[in-house]
Design an enzyme around this catalytic site. Structure first.
Site, PDB file in Angstrom:
ATOM      1  N   LYS A 105       0.819  -1.224   0.000  1.00  0.00           N
ATOM      2  CA  LYS A 105       0.000   0.000   0.000  1.00  0.00           C
ATOM      3  C   LYS A 105       0.842   1.258   0.000  1.00  0.00           C
ATOM      4  CE  LYS A 105      -1.080  -2.045   3.911  1.00  0.00           C
ATOM      5  NZ  LYS A 105      -0.297  -2.977   4.407  1.00  0.00           N
ATOM      6  N   VAL A 132      -5.620  -3.047   0.546  1.00  0.00           N
ATOM      7  CA  VAL A 132      -6.404  -2.461   1.638  1.00  0.00           C
ATOM      8  C   VAL A 132      -7.277  -3.473   2.374  1.00  0.00           C
ATOM      9  CG1 VAL A 132      -8.214  -0.787   2.183  1.00  0.00           C
ATOM     10  CG2 VAL A 132      -6.362  -0.148   0.655  1.00  0.00           C
ATOM     11  N   GLU A 189       2.638  -6.721  10.464  1.00  0.00           N
ATOM     12  CA  GLU A 189       3.744  -6.130   9.724  1.00  0.00           C
ATOM     13  C   GLU A 189       5.057  -6.561  10.380  1.00  0.00           C
ATOM     14  OE1 GLU A 189       3.699  -4.342   6.953  1.00  0.00           O
ATOM     15  OE2 GLU A 189       1.537  -4.223   6.791  1.00  0.00           O
ATOM     16  N   ASP A 200      -0.067   1.301   9.733  1.00  0.00           N
ATOM     17  CA  ASP A 200      -0.632   0.470   8.667  1.00  0.00           C
ATOM     18  C   ASP A 200      -2.027   0.983   8.302  1.00  0.00           C
ATOM     19  OD1 ASP A 200      -0.872  -2.138   7.060  1.00  0.00           O
ATOM     20  OD2 ASP A 200      -2.587  -2.262   8.415  1.00  0.00           O
ATOM     21  N   LYS A 204      -3.392   2.622   4.728  1.00  0.00           N
ATOM     22  CA  LYS A 204      -4.585   2.163   4.015  1.00  0.00           C
ATOM     23  C   LYS A 204      -5.585   3.305   3.835  1.00  0.00           C
ATOM     24  CE  LYS A 204      -4.232  -2.706   5.259  1.00  0.00           C
ATOM     25  NZ  LYS A 204      -4.464  -3.712   6.305  1.00  0.00           N
ATOM     26  N   GLY A 301      -6.942 -14.503   5.070  1.00  0.00           N
ATOM     27  CA  GLY A 301      -5.564 -14.849   5.391  1.00  0.00           C
ATOM     28  C   GLY A 301      -4.687 -14.509   4.194  1.00  0.00           C
TER      29      GLY A 301
END
Lengths: 320, 320
Positions: A105, A132, A189, A200, A204, A301
C-alpha cells in the site's frame, strides 16, 4: 501472460501456489522471482511454484529485462513512512512498459497521483486490489460496479492486528501476548509497532482517500492514534457496558477539503464496525447515488491477499 | 442509447429522474414508456422525465417496435409465484434483439437457465442488478471483481419489510402497524403477505442460487417460513436475552445438491445478520478462493433500486 515477482515472502509464495492451481483456466506463468536477500530465479518458460533461488541477485533493472515479463507483481514489505523501495520498483517496471500489480500500500499511500500519470503515459495498467482489504474487492468494486458514483467518505476497520490484539486483551492477555497471537496468524507487519501505532491503518486510509477521493495526502498527514495505551482492565470495564474498541479509519469531504483520521474508538458491540472480528475487515463507503455500501471480508488470510493480486492480473489480461 | 421502460411506478420514475440528472455524462434517452393501466408515451427523440402518458396503451410488441429502443428496462411488479408477465416481456425484447435490464426478480427466480440461453442466442445482454439488493453490487461484483471464484453458499437478510416490521414490534407496535410503517417507506410488495410469508425473500434466494450457483430452482421449491406468527411479546422476551429475529436466506452446496431455505431466525444482536436494520440488506457469500465476502447496503430506498438499473445500463453501453 508472463509475470515477474518482486519479493517472495508469504504473500508471494501463496500467489505462486494460486497461479499453479488455476493454470488450466488462466495460463499465466511466473518467469522471474527476485528477492532482496535470498537470491533470484529466471526462466522464460515459467518457474515452478517452489523454485530454487540463487545468489547473487541481479539488479532490479537487469532482472526485469531478463524476465521478459508483461506484468510486474510487487510484494515487498511495506515501509509506511516513505513507500520505498516499492515506488522505485514500480517506476522501473513502467519504464519497461510493464503493467504493475502490487500488494504494497506504500506506493498509492505516498505517490498515487504521480504513479497514475506515469502509468497512463507508459500505456500500462497499475493495480492494487490486495493493498487495503486483503483481496476483497474495493477498488475494482468502485471501478466496475459503481459507475457515476461519487465517494463522499468512508469508515473502516482495516487493520486486523489491532483487532486480534484487542480481542486477546478482552480474554485477559497482555498486549504483548496479543501481538504474539497476531504474529502467529501471519498478519502482522514486520515491525508490529506499525500496526499498534496505526501506521498500517493510516497507510490504508491514505491509499483509499487518494484513489477513491483524489485526496492527494500521505499517511504522515493523517492524525493517527493507535491502541498502544489500551489495557486489559480498560477493555474489561468497557465489556461490562456492552462495548469494545476498534482501530477505525474515517474520511469525509468537508467544505475545507477531505478530513481524515485513524483512531482507536469505543463502540457498542452492536455497531457495524464491531462486526470486524479476528482478521476480518469492514469498509463502509458513503456515496451520493448508492447511499452507504459496505464490503466485509471475514477472516481473510494470506491466500486472500494472493487472490487480490490474482484478480488484478486477470483484469489486466482481460483489458490489455 | 435508447431505452424503453415497461412499468412506470416508483422505481421507473426514480430511474427516469436519475437518467435525467446523469444526462451530461451518460447520454441515454427514454424513447418509450408503457404501463398496464395508465397509458403509454413514445418519442424517438427522448421523453422528458415526467412525460404525459396517453390511453389506450398499445400492445407490448407494437410499443417495443415503435420505441426503436436498444434496451428494454422492465420494472413491472413481482409475481413471485410465476415470474409472469415479466418473463414474456423479456422474451418479446429478446425477439427484437434488445438488451434487457430488469428490477423484477421473478424472471431469474423462475426461468434463469432458459432466459440466459435465449439472450445468448439473440446476442443481447440480460441484466438484473437491482433485483436482490436494491441496487448494491452483487451480480456485477461476482462477475467483474471475483474472477475464478466458486460460490459455495450464501447467507443473507434480503427482505427489508420483515426487518422493519420486526423492529416496529420490538418498539411495541402490532404486526399490522409495522406493515403500515413499511408501506410508508415504499418498500413493501403490492401484497404485503408476499413479504411476511417469505415469498419475496424466497424469490431473491432462488435468483441468487440460480445465477451464482446454477441451482435451477424456483421459489416454490424453497422451504420458506415467514414472520406472520411472530408477536411483540415474543420479541420483547428475546430482546431481554440480547436477541432479535431476522428473515434469513441460506444456501449451501451439499453432497446431494444445493440446499436452500428461508426462515425467521433468532439471532444474537451481535450477529452480522442482525446488522441489517431498517431497510438495510446484508449478503455474505461463502467462496472457495476468497473465504466469505459480504456486501452491505445501508438504508437503501427506491433511488438505489433505480441506481441498480442505471449501473446495468452503463455496463451494457460499455460492452455492447
Amino acid at each position: 501472460m508472463k509475470l515477474a515477482l518482486i519479493g517472495f515472502g508469504r504473500v508471494g509464495r501463496a500467489f505462486a501456489r494460486l497461479l499453479h492451481a488455476q493454470r488450466a483456466a488462466y495460463p499465466f506463468r511466473i518467469t522471474g522471482i527476485l528477492t532482496a536477500r535470498h537470491g533470484a530465479a529466471v526462466d522464460e518458460r515459467g518457474l515452478d511454484p517452489d523454485p530454487v533461488l540463487r545468489l547473487p541477485s541481479p539488479s532490479l533493472e537487469e532482472f526485469l529485462d531478463r524476465s521478459k515479463a508483461e506484468v510486474m507483481v510487487e510484494v515487498t514489505p511495506l515501509d509506511p513512512l516513505t513507500g520505498e523501495p516499492a515506488i522505485s520498483h514500480i517506476r522501473a517496471a513502467f519504464a519497461r512498459r510493464m503493467h504493475v500489480v502490487t500488494a504494497n500500500k506504500g506506493p498509492i499511500a505516498h505517490a498515487w497521483q504521480a504513479l497514475k500519470r506515469e502509468a497512463e503515459a507508459a500505456g500500462v495498467q497499475f493495480r492494487f486490489e490486495a493493498t487495503v482489504m486483503d483481496g476483497a474487492p474495493v477498488f475494482n468494486l468502485v471501478r466496475y460496479s459503481l459507475p457515476a458514483v461519487r465517494i463522499l467518505g468512508f469508515t473502516g476497520v482495516l487493520n486486523s492486528t489491532t483487532t486480534v490484539v484487542i480481542e486477546a486483551m478482552e480474554r485477559g492477555c497482555t498486549l504483548e501476548e496479543g501481538v504474539e497471537q497476531a504474529r502467529r496468524l501471519g498478519i502482522t507487519e514486520a515491525d508490529a509497532r506499525y500496526d499498534l501505532d496505526g501506521w498500517d491503518a493510516a497507510a490504508k486510509t491514505a491509499a483509499l482517500a487518494n484513489v477513491l477521493m483524489d485526496a492527494n495526502v500521505t499517511p504522515l498527514q493523517i492524525p493517527t492514534k493507535g491502541i498502544a495505551r489500551l489495557t486489559p482492565e480498560r477493555l474489561a470495564e468497557l465489556n461490562r457496558k456492552g462495548k469494545t474498541v476498534r482501530l477505525v479509519s474515517r474520511a469525509r469531504r468537508t467544505a475545507r477539503g477531505i478530513s481524515l483520521r485513524v483512531r482507536a474508538e469505543v463502540l457498542p458491540r452492536t455497531d457495524p464496525l464491531a462486526l470486524a472480528r479476528g482478521t476480518s475487515n469492514l469498509l463502509l463507503l458513503r456515496t451520493d447515488l448508492m447511499r452507504t455500501v459496505g464490503v466485509l471480508s471475514l477472516e481473510p488470510g494470506v491466500e486472500q491477499t494472493a487472490y487480490g493480486l490474482f484478480s488484478d492480473v486477470v483484469a489486466i489480461a482481460r483489458e490489455a
